[in-house]
Design a protein around this motif. Structure first.
Motif, PDB file in Angstrom:
ATOM      1  N   GLN A 150       0.805  -1.220   0.000  1.00  0.00           N
ATOM      2  CA  GLN A 150       0.000   0.000   0.000  1.00  0.00           C
ATOM      3  C   GLN A 150       0.843   1.277   0.000  1.00  0.00           C
ATOM      4  N   LEU A 151       2.039   1.222   0.538  1.00  0.00           N
ATOM      5  CA  LEU A 151       2.897   2.406   0.570  1.00  0.00           C
ATOM      6  C   LEU A 151       3.669   2.617  -0.723  1.00  0.00           C
ATOM      7  N   ASN A 152       3.497   1.689  -1.686  1.00  0.00           N
ATOM      8  CA  ASN A 152       4.152   1.838  -2.992  1.00  0.00           C
ATOM      9  C   ASN A 152       5.687   1.841  -2.875  1.00  0.00           C
ATOM     10  N   ILE A 153       6.208   1.022  -1.959  1.00  0.00           N
ATOM     11  CA  ILE A 153       7.661   0.951  -1.739  1.00  0.00           C
ATOM     12  C   ILE A 153       8.331   0.303  -2.943  1.00  0.00           C
ATOM     13  N   ASP A 154       9.379   0.928  -3.433  1.00  0.00           N
ATOM     14  CA  ASP A 154      10.166   0.374  -4.528  1.00  0.00           C
ATOM     15  C   ASP A 154      11.185  -0.610  -3.940  1.00  0.00           C
ATOM     16  N   PRO A 155      11.065  -1.914  -4.210  1.00  0.00           N
ATOM     17  CA  PRO A 155      12.005  -2.897  -3.635  1.00  0.00           C
ATOM     18  C   PRO A 155      13.459  -2.620  -3.984  1.00  0.00           C
ATOM     19  N   ARG A 156      13.680  -1.905  -5.087  1.00  0.00           N
ATOM     20  CA  ARG A 156      15.050  -1.592  -5.499  1.00  0.00           C
ATOM     21  C   ARG A 156      15.641  -0.435  -4.702  1.00  0.00           C
ATOM     22  N   GLN A 157      14.797   0.264  -3.933  1.00  0.00           N
ATOM     23  CA  GLN A 157      15.268   1.431  -3.175  1.00  0.00           C
ATOM     24  C   GLN A 157      15.087   1.260  -1.663  1.00  0.00           C
ATOM     25  N   ILE A 158      15.004   0.021  -1.219  1.00  0.00           N
ATOM     26  CA  ILE A 158      14.971  -0.228   0.226  1.00  0.00           C
ATOM     27  C   ILE A 158      16.383  -0.071   0.775  1.00  0.00           C
ATOM     28  N   VAL A 159      16.539   0.772   1.781  1.00  0.00           N
ATOM     29  CA  VAL A 159      17.866   1.038   2.345  1.00  0.00           C
ATOM     30  C   VAL A 159      18.078   0.285   3.666  1.00  0.00           C
ATOM     31  N   TRP A 160      17.041  -0.398   4.142  1.00  0.00           N
ATOM     32  CA  TRP A 160      17.138  -1.115   5.412  1.00  0.00           C
ATOM     33  C   TRP A 160      17.598  -2.550   5.161  1.00  0.00           C
ATOM     34  N   LYS A 161      18.870  -2.822   5.470  1.00  0.00           N
ATOM     35  CA  LYS A 161      19.399  -4.170   5.320  1.00  0.00           C
ATOM     36  C   LYS A 161      19.069  -5.003   6.564  1.00  0.00           C
ATOM     37  N   ARG A 162      19.511  -6.233   6.576  1.00  0.00           N
ATOM     38  CA  ARG A 162      19.431  -7.074   7.761  1.00  0.00           C
ATOM     39  C   ARG A 162      20.773  -7.024   8.492  1.00  0.00           C
ATOM     40  N   VAL A 163      20.812  -7.516   9.736  1.00  0.00           N
ATOM     41  CA  VAL A 163      22.052  -7.450  10.512  1.00  0.00           C
ATOM     42  C   VAL A 163      22.326  -8.768  11.235  1.00  0.00           C
ATOM     43  N   LEU A 164      23.589  -8.916  11.609  1.00  0.00           N
ATOM     44  CA  LEU A 164      24.060 -10.068  12.375  1.00  0.00           C
ATOM     45  C   LEU A 164      25.273  -9.598  13.172  1.00  0.00           C
ATOM     46  N   ASP A 165      25.389  -9.995  14.440  1.00  0.00           N
ATOM     47  CA  ASP A 165      26.507  -9.535  15.256  1.00  0.00           C
ATOM     48  C   ASP A 165      27.718 -10.467  15.153  1.00  0.00           C
ATOM     49  N   VAL A 166      28.021 -10.860  13.927  1.00  0.00           N
ATOM     50  CA  VAL A 166      29.186 -11.695  13.635  1.00  0.00           C
ATOM     51  C   VAL A 166      29.781 -11.197  12.320  1.00  0.00           C
ATOM     52  N   ASN A 167      31.094 -11.198  12.215  1.00  0.00           N
ATOM     53  CA  ASN A 167      31.733 -10.837  10.948  1.00  0.00           C
ATOM     54  C   ASN A 167      31.477 -11.937   9.918  1.00  0.00           C
ATOM     55  N   ASP A 168      30.638 -11.668   8.923  1.00  0.00           N
ATOM     56  CA  ASP A 168      30.271 -12.691   7.940  1.00  0.00           C
ATOM     57  C   ASP A 168      30.241 -12.072   6.548  1.00  0.00           C
ATOM     58  N   ARG A 169      31.399 -12.087   5.889  1.00  0.00           N
ATOM     59  CA  ARG A 169      31.516 -11.433   4.578  1.00  0.00           C
ATOM     60  C   ARG A 169      30.592 -12.054   3.530  1.00  0.00           C
ATOM     61  N   GLY A 222      13.359   3.366   3.055  1.00  0.00           N
ATOM     62  CA  GLY A 222      13.445   3.267   1.597  1.00  0.00           C
ATOM     63  C   GLY A 222      12.671   4.383   0.930  1.00  0.00           C
ATOM     64  N   TYR A 223      12.431   4.181  -0.363  1.00  0.00           N
ATOM     65  CA  TYR A 223      11.728   5.193  -1.158  1.00  0.00           C
ATOM     66  C   TYR A 223      10.635   4.527  -1.987  1.00  0.00           C
ATOM     67  N   THR A 224       9.634   5.321  -2.329  1.00  0.00           N
ATOM     68  CA  THR A 224       8.559   4.838  -3.197  1.00  0.00           C
ATOM     69  C   THR A 224       9.025   4.855  -4.643  1.00  0.00           C
ATOM     70  N   TYR A 225       8.163   4.319  -5.516  1.00  0.00           N
ATOM     71  CA  TYR A 225       8.499   4.324  -6.945  1.00  0.00           C
ATOM     72  C   TYR A 225       8.664   5.751  -7.478  1.00  0.00           C
ATOM     73  N   ASP A 226       7.973   6.716  -6.865  1.00  0.00           N
ATOM     74  CA  ASP A 226       8.144   8.102  -7.298  1.00  0.00           C
ATOM     75  C   ASP A 226       9.132   8.858  -6.400  1.00  0.00           C
ATOM     76  N   ARG A 227      10.023   8.085  -5.738  1.00  0.00           N
ATOM     77  CA  ARG A 227      11.189   8.593  -5.025  1.00  0.00           C
ATOM     78  C   ARG A 227      10.836   9.426  -3.793  1.00  0.00           C
ATOM     79  N   GLN A 228       9.718   9.114  -3.149  1.00  0.00           N
ATOM     80  CA  GLN A 228       9.363   9.764  -1.895  1.00  0.00           C
ATOM     81  C   GLN A 228       9.853   8.899  -0.725  1.00  0.00           C
ATOM     82  N   PRO A 229      10.348   9.515   0.338  1.00  0.00           N
ATOM     83  CA  PRO A 229      10.879   8.734   1.465  1.00  0.00           C
ATOM     84  C   PRO A 229       9.788   7.970   2.203  1.00  0.00           C
ATOM     85  N   VAL A 230      10.141   6.779   2.665  1.00  0.00           N
ATOM     86  CA  VAL A 230       9.242   5.964   3.483  1.00  0.00           C
ATOM     87  C   VAL A 230       9.902   5.774   4.846  1.00  0.00           C
TER      88      VAL A 230
END
Length: 553
Positions: A150-169, A222-230
């Motif tokens: 519903q928020l029209n989030i562009d999957p290519r512009q999601i800036v929220w990654k996942r995390v882990l408290d271990v060094n895992d390249r 992230g951002y929407t398809y029309d580049r608005q911040p989410v």
């Protein structure tokens, strides 16, 4: 010599209620985690009489070792020796370095916070809670897209990654959502280490639970398809995420081997985040103690600068004194000495590399605060080398300094330094910020590069230029800058030691951290998910049938 963990295990700890009582913290203000750890219930809005604040920073770290945390803890124990009401405020260790290469964050020798094994391994669960909260948000974002978006989030512009408290390249770049329609929407993703999470920065900058929830709601996902911040608030999940951190926001109280009270809370890295323990822990230490000693990550160019320009304004208090830690070994390495021959006297290398110390002292002096140099003594240091460094500090730099040997002697080995620090705290001084919020983002970056690093130019990649335009168009140019840079050099090239001049800092990207309230400038080849070394520390660790740990430093 016994290992750090052996010294820790043989130490006699006092019940945490007794440590709390030293600071005037009542039993109903603490939540015990066993006999020797506790969460502290502290209301920063209560009227308080702030004590003196001492910031410990250092020269650029090297493989030779600087022992900044050891100095910090030893200095605290020296204040105890001098019968001062003292509290330490330190960061929590990340499992990444603990299991990797750098090691823990509990000091060393006879200047340690204890129980060091618990503190280095999960502690009170703060990092686990942060990891869960961060990844819960990641799951909620993908779930929102799966169920209609519903928020029209562009999957290519999601800036929220996942995390882990271990060094895992292996997890730096991943693809998620594979497996068909019921498994989500396929997209490129990645993992950062937990300490690089904006939630970590927010936890350390929040002033209370309400402020924490507000900051979480402001985080950009992230951002929407029309580049608005989410924002997180658009998903309406800031309450749920705050719920997961309701205990993690409370400062942790432990003790040193010599029973000096120590608040240990939060742990953002200083090379990829702001590198300081929580404001709440520092406020608690200031409230309950007459003196507070806190430590900023890595050198003055990273944690030191960030404490002054990001933390101090939010803390509403600047340090009364700054301690810069240096070692003969590290300065010789900066002067071109062979890392395999650092036990051999080399005055020429020391004289060449000492410019690194000069730069770091001047970095802190420009903020208007008195500086004291802590010469952290190693067994291999010759008398001639120590005397050369002492003379340079006093005669060339014109600042007070003292030799410290807390690793071997505990608090007694830092009494001379403590006396110099106490005297410096009583000097009149006016805080001078490096830049103003009215300066543009580029002006702020330039100020850090020219005034702190000693560089002459900043070069932005096309990606960074586009990000700069976007951030300023969105109206966030007033925010402070958090530089993400290698800790090993004043430049963005880890191999350039000493105090280089006439160099360019290369900014690859600018990241908007609205919840934390700063802009991260990524420089050089900095990574937000480190890798493990060829021989991780984990290979040397073990535990026997009685639960006794070995190999933990």
């Amino acid at each position: 010599m016994k290992s750090d963990v052996e010294i820790s295990q043989e130490s006699s700890m006092e019940p945490i209620v007794k440590i709390a009582d030293k600071l005037g913290i009542s039993e109903d203000q603490i939540e015990q985690y066993g006999h020797y750890k506790a969460k502290v219930q502290f209301d920063p809005k209560t009227e308080r009489n702030d004590g003196k604040l001492i910031l410990v920073t250092s020269i650029n770290p090297t493989t030779a070792g600087e022992g900044k945390t050891t100095v910090t803890i030893g200095l605290g124990d020296a204040f105890t020796e001098l019968h001062k009401k003292i509290a330490l405020a330190l960061r929590e260790p990340s499992l990444g370095p603990v299991m990797g290469m750098k090691g823990g964050a509990t000091g060393g020798g006879y200047a340690q916070v204890v129980p060091m094994d618990d503190i280095n391994l999960h502690f009170t669960g703060d990092f686990d809670a942060l990891t869960e909260a961060h990844n819960t948000l990641a799951a909620l974002i993908d779930n929102h897209i799966q169920h209609g978006n519903q928020l029209n989030i562009d999957p290519r512009q999601i800036v929220w990654k996942r995390v882990l408290d271990v060094n895992d390249r292996e997890l730096r770049q991943v693809v998620v959502g594979l497996g068909g329609r019921t498994s989500g929407v396929p997209r490129q993703d990645g993992f950062d280490i937990t300490v690089a999470s904006e939630l970590m920065a927010i936890l350390c900058l929040a002033t209370d639970l309400t402020d924490l929830k507000k900051r979480i709601g402001q985080m950009l996902i992230g951002y929407t398809y029309d580049r608005q911040p989410v924002l997180v608030s658009d998903l309406h999940v800031q309450g749920a995420l705050t719920l997961l951190l309701k205990d993690a926001i409370k400062p942790n109280l432990v003790q040193t081997i010599e029973h000096t009270p120590a608040f240990i809370h939060g742990g953002p890295f200083a090379n990829i985040a702001h590198g300081c323990n929580s404001i709440l822990a520092t406020q608690a230490a200031l409230h309950f103690g007459d003196y507070t000693i806190t430590e900023a990550g890595f050198g003055s160019d990273l944690g030191g600068e960030k404490f002054m320009d990001i933390v101090a304004p939010k803390l509403k208090k600047s340090p009364d004194c700054v301690v810069v830690v240096a070692t003969v070994r590290a300065l010789k390495l900066n002067g071109g000495a062979d890392k395999n021959n650092l036990n051999t006297e080399d005055l020429n290398a020391l004289e060449t590399g000492i410019v690194n110390l000069k730069r770091h002292v001047e970095n802190m002096q420009q903020y208007g605060k008195p500086v004291v140099v802590a010469i952290n003594k190693f067994v291999s240091d010759s008398d001639a080398e120590i005397n050369f460094l002492k003379d340079y500090v006093h005669n060339e730099l014109g600042v007070k300094g003292a030799v410290i040997n807390s690793w071997a002697e505990g608090g007694k080995g830092a009494v001379d330094l403590a006396k110099e620090v106490i005297a410096a705290c009583d000097q009149p001084a006016t805080f001078k910020p490096l830049y103003s919020s009215d300066n543009s983002l580029l002006e702020k970056i330039n100020a850090i590069v020219t005034k702190v690093y000693g560089g002459t130019n900043v070069e932005l990649s096309n990606k960074a230029k586009n990000a700069l335009k976007r951030i300023e168009k969105m109206g966030y140019g007033h925010l402070p800058v958090c530089m993400a840079k290698t800790q090993y050099s004043l430049t963005d090239n880890a191999k350039q030691l000493g105090a280089p001049t006439n160099f360019t800092i290369h900014v690859s990207d600018l990241q908007l951290k609205l919840g934390a309230g700063f802009i991260v400038a990524l420089t050089g080849k900095i990574l937000t998910m480190p890798g493990l070394p060829s021989h991780p520390a984990a290979l040397d660790m073990d535990i026997d049938e009685n639960g006794r740990i070995t190999g933990l430093f």
